[in-house]
Motif scaffolding. Structure first.
Motif, mmCIF file in Angstrom:
data_model
loop_
_atom_site.group_PDB
_atom_site.id
_atom_site.type_symbol
_atom_site.label_atom_id
_atom_site.label_comp_id
_atom_site.label_asym_id
_atom_site.label_seq_id
_atom_site.Cartn_x
_atom_site.Cartn_y
_atom_site.Cartn_z
ATOM 1 N N TYR A 145 -5.515 -21.130 -5.609
ATOM 2 C CA TYR A 145 -4.625 -20.627 -6.749
ATOM 3 C C TYR A 145 -3.383 -20.342 -6.515
ATOM 4 N N THR A 146 -2.669 -20.993 -5.298
ATOM 5 C CA THR A 146 -1.386 -21.086 -5.057
ATOM 6 C C THR A 146 -0.818 -22.283 -5.268
ATOM 7 N N THR A 206 -7.290 -12.591 -10.604
ATOM 8 C CA THR A 206 -5.786 -12.610 -10.808
ATOM 9 C C THR A 206 -5.387 -13.927 -11.364
ATOM 10 N N SER A 207 -5.860 -14.932 -10.914
ATOM 11 C CA SER A 207 -5.196 -16.062 -11.283
ATOM 12 C C SER A 207 -5.609 -16.437 -12.804
ATOM 13 N N GLU A 230 -3.575 -15.048 -14.980
ATOM 14 C CA GLU A 230 -2.383 -15.917 -15.099
ATOM 15 C C GLU A 230 -1.039 -14.890 -14.158
ATOM 16 N N GLN A 231 -1.678 -14.111 -13.259
ATOM 17 C CA GLN A 231 -0.714 -13.322 -12.252
ATOM 18 C C GLN A 231 -0.589 -14.000 -11.120
ATOM 19 N N PRO A 232 0.465 -13.567 -10.327
ATOM 20 C CA PRO A 232 0.791 -14.333 -9.127
ATOM 21 C C PRO A 232 -0.160 -14.094 -7.940
ATOM 22 N N VAL A 233 -0.676 -14.987 -7.425
ATOM 23 C CA VAL A 233 -1.596 -14.940 -6.377
ATOM 24 C C VAL A 233 -0.907 -14.995 -5.097
ATOM 25 N N ASP A 234 0.357 -15.558 -5.039
ATOM 26 C CA ASP A 234 1.055 -15.499 -3.718
ATOM 27 C C ASP A 234 1.010 -14.416 -3.007
ATOM 28 N N ARG A 287 -2.279 -13.936 -1.232
ATOM 29 C CA ARG A 287 -2.431 -15.032 -0.096
ATOM 30 C C ARG A 287 -1.337 -14.468 1.152
#
Length: 86
Positions: A80-81, A42-43, A46-50, A53
């Motif tokens: 990655y956050t 995902t990281s 370049e997609q959001p990892v938040d 998490r």
């Protein structure tokens, strides 16, 4: 590499989140490895990892905070956050 179709991604993630709290340690270990790969990929894309998490943090806080597998997966997500949720 074949990507998981969009319509199945949430279902797949939900399955992994259930597996990481399974009673069987083998299932938890497999889920940990799969979650690590999902977060890393995902990281990389370049997609959001938040959101991932946040899901893991909720599991760790509300279900089974003693399982090291969850905390290991959270460590991967935290790498990655950009900002901590705390």
């Amino acid at each position: 590499m074949t990507l998981l179709p969009d319509e199945y991604r949430e279902t797949f993630w939900d399955l992994l989140c259930e597996a990481i709290v399974d009673d069987d340690g083998r299932v938890r270990k497999a889920a940990e490895k799969a979650i690590d790969k999902v977060i890393t990929f995902t990281s990389y894309r370049e997609q959001p990892v938040d959101p991932l998490r946040a899901d893991l943090a909720e599991i760790a806080d509300t279900q089974v905070p003693t399982y090291s597998e969850i905390h290991s997966a959270l460590s991967t997500a935290e790498r990655y956050t950009v900002e901590s949720l705390e």
